[in-house]
Scaffold this motif. Structure first.
Motif, PDB file in Angstrom:
ATOM      1  N   VAL A  81       0.833  -1.207   0.000  1.00  0.00           N
ATOM      2  CA  VAL A  81       0.000   0.000   0.000  1.00  0.00           C
ATOM      3  C   VAL A  81       0.867   1.255   0.000  1.00  0.00           C
ATOM      4  O   VAL A  81       0.444   2.316  -0.498  1.00  0.00           O
ATOM      5  CB  VAL A  81      -0.968   0.008   1.201  1.00  0.00           C
ATOM      6  N   GLY A  82       2.084   1.146   0.524  1.00  0.00           N
ATOM      7  CA  GLY A  82       3.008   2.273   0.423  1.00  0.00           C
ATOM      8  C   GLY A  82       3.367   2.577  -1.020  1.00  0.00           C
ATOM      9  O   GLY A  82       3.433   3.742  -1.434  1.00  0.00           O
ATOM     10  N   ARG A  83       3.581   1.517  -1.806  1.00  0.00           N
ATOM     11  CA  ARG A  83       3.849   1.718  -3.239  1.00  0.00           C
ATOM     12  C   ARG A  83       2.628   2.312  -3.938  1.00  0.00           C
ATOM     13  O   ARG A  83       2.761   3.162  -4.835  1.00  0.00           O
ATOM     14  CB  ARG A  83       4.243   0.383  -3.880  1.00  0.00           C
ATOM     15  N   LEU A  84       1.440   1.855  -3.529  1.00  0.00           N
ATOM     16  CA  LEU A  84       0.218   2.415  -4.112  1.00  0.00           C
ATOM     17  C   LEU A  84       0.097   3.911  -3.804  1.00  0.00           C
ATOM     18  O   LEU A  84      -0.317   4.697  -4.661  1.00  0.00           O
ATOM     19  CB  LEU A  84      -1.010   1.673  -3.575  1.00  0.00           C
ATOM     20  N   ALA A  85       0.458   4.292  -2.596  1.00  0.00           N
ATOM     21  CA  ALA A  85       0.380   5.697  -2.223  1.00  0.00           C
ATOM     22  C   ALA A  85       1.318   6.549  -3.068  1.00  0.00           C
ATOM     23  O   ALA A  85       0.971   7.667  -3.477  1.00  0.00           O
ATOM     24  CB  ALA A  85       0.716   5.858  -0.734  1.00  0.00           C
ATOM     25  N   HIS A  86       2.517   6.019  -3.365  1.00  0.00           N
ATOM     26  CA  HIS A  86       3.457   6.738  -4.222  1.00  0.00           C
ATOM     27  C   HIS A  86       2.886   6.896  -5.633  1.00  0.00           C
ATOM     28  O   HIS A  86       3.023   7.958  -6.258  1.00  0.00           O
ATOM     29  CB  HIS A  86       4.799   6.003  -4.268  1.00  0.00           C
ATOM     30  N   VAL A  87       2.243   5.848  -6.138  1.00  0.00           N
ATOM     31  CA  VAL A  87       1.652   5.908  -7.473  1.00  0.00           C
ATOM     32  C   VAL A  87       0.554   6.965  -7.525  1.00  0.00           C
ATOM     33  O   VAL A  87       0.471   7.755  -8.475  1.00  0.00           O
ATOM     34  CB  VAL A  87       1.104   4.529  -7.892  1.00  0.00           C
ATOM     35  N   VAL A  88      -0.297   6.995  -6.507  1.00  0.00           N
ATOM     36  CA  VAL A  88      -1.406   7.949  -6.489  1.00  0.00           C
ATOM     37  C   VAL A  88      -0.893   9.383  -6.413  1.00  0.00           C
ATOM     38  O   VAL A  88      -1.432  10.285  -7.065  1.00  0.00           O
ATOM     39  CB  VAL A  88      -2.350   7.640  -5.300  1.00  0.00           C
ATOM     40  N   ARG A  89       0.167   9.614  -5.649  1.00  0.00           N
ATOM     41  CA  ARG A  89       0.710  10.977  -5.549  1.00  0.00           C
ATOM     42  C   ARG A  89       1.287  11.452  -6.878  1.00  0.00           C
ATOM     43  O   ARG A  89       1.283  12.651  -7.175  1.00  0.00           O
ATOM     44  CB  ARG A  89       1.783  11.029  -4.458  1.00  0.00           C
ATOM     45  N   LYS A  90       1.788  10.523  -7.682  1.00  0.00           N
ATOM     46  CA  LYS A  90       2.397  10.903  -8.951  1.00  0.00           C
ATOM     47  C   LYS A  90       1.394  10.929 -10.107  1.00  0.00           C
ATOM     48  O   LYS A  90       1.430  11.816 -10.952  1.00  0.00           O
ATOM     49  CB  LYS A  90       3.522   9.919  -9.299  1.00  0.00           C
ATOM     50  N   GLU A  91       0.473   9.943 -10.144  1.00  0.00           N
ATOM     51  CA  GLU A  91      -0.402   9.772 -11.301  1.00  0.00           C
ATOM     52  C   GLU A  91      -1.878   9.980 -11.000  1.00  0.00           C
ATOM     53  O   GLU A  91      -2.698   9.942 -11.913  1.00  0.00           O
ATOM     54  CB  GLU A  91      -0.203   8.373 -11.909  1.00  0.00           C
ATOM     55  N   GLY A  92      -2.223  10.151  -9.743  1.00  0.00           N
ATOM     56  CA  GLY A  92      -3.625  10.241  -9.386  1.00  0.00           C
ATOM     57  C   GLY A  92      -4.213   8.865  -9.127  1.00  0.00           C
ATOM     58  O   GLY A  92      -3.557   7.830  -9.333  1.00  0.00           O
ATOM     59  N   ILE A  93      -5.475   8.833  -8.700  1.00  0.00           N
ATOM     60  CA  ILE A  93      -6.100   7.575  -8.313  1.00  0.00           C
ATOM     61  C   ILE A  93      -6.237   6.619  -9.489  1.00  0.00           C
ATOM     62  O   ILE A  93      -6.213   5.394  -9.328  1.00  0.00           O
ATOM     63  CB  ILE A  93      -7.481   7.845  -7.667  1.00  0.00           C
ATOM     64  N   LEU A  94      -6.354   7.154 -10.718  1.00  0.00           N
ATOM     65  CA  LEU A  94      -6.467   6.283 -11.894  1.00  0.00           C
ATOM     66  C   LEU A  94      -5.167   5.555 -12.190  1.00  0.00           C
ATOM     67  O   LEU A  94      -5.154   4.614 -12.994  1.00  0.00           O
ATOM     68  CB  LEU A  94      -6.910   7.095 -13.111  1.00  0.00           C
ATOM     69  N   GLY A  95      -4.078   5.964 -11.565  1.00  0.00           N
ATOM     70  CA  GLY A  95      -2.820   5.246 -11.744  1.00  0.00           C
ATOM     71  C   GLY A  95      -2.849   3.848 -11.176  1.00  0.00           C
ATOM     72  O   GLY A  95      -1.998   3.025 -11.505  1.00  0.00           O
ATOM     73  N   LEU A  96      -3.856   3.551 -10.335  1.00  0.00           N
ATOM     74  CA  LEU A  96      -3.971   2.211  -9.743  1.00  0.00           C
ATOM     75  C   LEU A  96      -4.717   1.241 -10.651  1.00  0.00           C
ATOM     76  O   LEU A  96      -4.838   0.063 -10.315  1.00  0.00           O
ATOM     77  CB  LEU A  96      -4.707   2.294  -8.400  1.00  0.00           C
ATOM     78  N   GLU A  97      -5.224   1.737 -11.775  1.00  0.00           N
ATOM     79  CA  GLU A  97      -6.083   0.912 -12.616  1.00  0.00           C
ATOM     80  C   GLU A  97      -5.386  -0.338 -13.115  1.00  0.00           C
ATOM     81  O   GLU A  97      -6.006  -1.402 -13.250  1.00  0.00           O
ATOM     82  CB  GLU A  97      -6.577   1.739 -13.796  1.00  0.00           C
ATOM     83  N   SER A  98      -4.099  -0.247 -13.375  1.00  0.00           N
ATOM     84  CA  SER A  98      -3.363  -1.394 -13.910  1.00  0.00           C
ATOM     85  C   SER A  98      -2.726  -2.242 -12.820  1.00  0.00           C
ATOM     86  O   SER A  98      -2.075  -3.252 -13.116  1.00  0.00           O
ATOM     87  CB  SER A  98      -2.273  -0.911 -14.875  1.00  0.00           C
ATOM     88  N   HIS A  99      -2.916  -1.867 -11.569  1.00  0.00           N
ATOM     89  CA  HIS A  99      -2.272  -2.611 -10.482  1.00  0.00           C
ATOM     90  C   HIS A  99      -3.056  -3.878 -10.169  1.00  0.00           C
ATOM     91  O   HIS A  99      -4.264  -3.840  -9.988  1.00  0.00           O
ATOM     92  CB  HIS A  99      -2.167  -1.739  -9.223  1.00  0.00           C
ATOM     93  N   GLN A 100      -2.351  -4.994 -10.100  1.00  0.00           N
ATOM     94  CA  GLN A 100      -2.953  -6.280  -9.755  1.00  0.00           C
ATOM     95  C   GLN A 100      -2.286  -6.823  -8.503  1.00  0.00           C
ATOM     96  O   GLN A 100      -1.081  -6.716  -8.331  1.00  0.00           O
ATOM     97  CB  GLN A 100      -2.797  -7.288 -10.897  1.00  0.00           C
ATOM     98  N   THR A 101      -3.087  -7.380  -7.611  1.00  0.00           N
ATOM     99  CA  THR A 101      -2.570  -7.919  -6.363  1.00  0.00           C
ATOM    100  C   THR A 101      -3.195  -9.273  -6.082  1.00  0.00           C
ATOM    101  O   THR A 101      -4.300  -9.566  -6.552  1.00  0.00           O
ATOM    102  CB  THR A 101      -2.848  -6.956  -5.198  1.00  0.00           C
ATOM    103  N   ARG A 102      -2.508 -10.086  -5.286  1.00  0.00           N
ATOM    104  CA  ARG A 102      -3.025 -11.413  -4.928  1.00  0.00           C
ATOM    105  C   ARG A 102      -4.051 -11.344  -3.808  1.00  0.00           C
ATOM    106  O   ARG A 102      -4.829 -12.272  -3.624  1.00  0.00           O
ATOM    107  CB  ARG A 102      -1.873 -12.320  -4.497  1.00  0.00           C
ATOM    108  N   ASP A 103      -4.073 -10.232  -3.083  1.00  0.00           N
ATOM    109  CA  ASP A 103      -5.021 -10.085  -1.981  1.00  0.00           C
ATOM    110  C   ASP A 103      -6.367  -9.637  -2.538  1.00  0.00           C
ATOM    111  O   ASP A 103      -6.491  -8.539  -3.091  1.00  0.00           O
ATOM    112  CB  ASP A 103      -4.483  -9.069  -0.974  1.00  0.00           C
ATOM    113  N   GLU A 104      -7.384 -10.487  -2.387  1.00  0.00           N
ATOM    114  CA  GLU A 104      -8.708 -10.187  -2.948  1.00  0.00           C
ATOM    115  C   GLU A 104      -9.320  -8.934  -2.324  1.00  0.00           C
ATOM    116  O   GLU A 104      -9.954  -8.134  -3.015  1.00  0.00           O
ATOM    117  CB  GLU A 104      -9.640 -11.384  -2.744  1.00  0.00           C
ATOM    118  N   PHE A 105      -9.141  -8.756  -1.035  1.00  0.00           N
ATOM    119  CA  PHE A 105      -9.735  -7.593  -0.363  1.00  0.00           C
ATOM    120  C   PHE A 105      -9.072  -6.303  -0.846  1.00  0.00           C
ATOM    121  O   PHE A 105      -9.762  -5.305  -1.100  1.00  0.00           O
ATOM    122  CB  PHE A 105      -9.576  -7.744   1.144  1.00  0.00           C
TER     123      PHE A 105
END
Length: 257
Positions: A81-105
């Motif tokens: 989630v720390g990496r996700l926070a860095h992505v959002v600060r740089k690209e905005g919330i839509l920067g998470l669109e391509s992120h895939q994780t093994r955790d379903e929640f």
């Protein structure tokens, strides 16, 4: 796979079997009527207490929780989630669109954020998911604790049945010893099912429920802070309370980033 659960179960069964074989054959401890009373009676009592779909769901959840170590470690989630926070600060919330994780929640939380839902709705949806998860584990735990309570009681019931049958044949002293052994076997079966299977699985369910609930609260807190635009370093510092002090040193790179 949670290998320690399998090792503990196999080791416990082997110890009991070896103790049985010390001065007798294994067939000495086999009594089909006694097994029928304990296993059949315990299953019947369980069905009286719970609905059949609930019982089947509890068994599936118990064996999945007991023999698979699928709950992520908090430190791994904090790093992610720390990496996700860095992505959002740089690209905005839509920067998470391509992120895939093994955790379903976590994946569900990311999808809700990317879809543009307000933070209040995202947090409410995640809180409801956490509540439902806790309830599923709680019901499964109650099922196995119920089995752990019923099996010894049914074993004692079988023992009483055997004692009544033994007392009816007191005119033949040679049958007292074997009859007493058969009567006591049902108590053995009940104690074995409760102490070696049902209650350990109930405890494992409780532990996995606590771990999974903690992780889901961690993710919910993280996504709330990410959507608020919280500084990743500050967010990691706040999330460090979810891990033990000895594991917080592993988060040092994330704090410095």
């Amino acid at each position: 796979m949670d290998i320690l659960t399998l090792v503990g179960l196999v080791a416990g069964i082997l110890i009991v079997i070896l103790a049985m074989l010390a001065n007798a054959s294994l067939l000495t401890f086999v009594n089909l009527p006694g097994l029928a009373i304990v296993i059949g009676g315990t299953f019947a009592v369980t069905l009286i207490k719970f609905r059949l779909p609930t019982v089947m769901s509890a068994f599936r959840l118990a064996f999945r929780a007991a023999f698979t170590d699928r709950v992520a470690r908090p430190t791994e989630l904090i790093r992610e989630v720390g990496r996700l926070a860095h992505v959002v600060r740089k690209e905005g919330i839509l920067g998470l669109e391509s992120h895939q994780t093994r955790d379903e929640f976590l994946q569900k939380a990311i999808n809700l954020c990317v879809d543009g839902h307000p933070p209040e709705l995202v947090e409410e949806a995640l809180a409801q998911e956490t509540q439902q998860t806790m309830e599923r584990y709680e019901v499964a735990e109650r099922v196995f604790r119920g089995i752990g309570e019923s099996a010894p009681a049914l074993g004692m019931l079988g023992t009483l049945v055997g004692l009544v049958q033994m007392l009816n044949t007191l005119d033949d002293p040679s049958t007292i010893g074997p009859a007493m052994a058969v009567a006591l076997l049902t108590t053995l079966y009940g104690a074995f099912i409760a102490q070696m299977v049902a209650l350990p699985l109930a405890d494992k369910l409780q532990l996995k429920a606590e771990d999974e609930t903690r992780n889901q609260i961690l993710i919910t807190t993280s996504m709330r802070n990410i959507m608020r635009g919280e500084n990743p370093r500050v967010m990691t510092e706040l999330l460090s309370s979810f891990v033990t002090p000895e594991h917080r040193t592993g988060l040092a790179p994330e704090r410095e980033a």
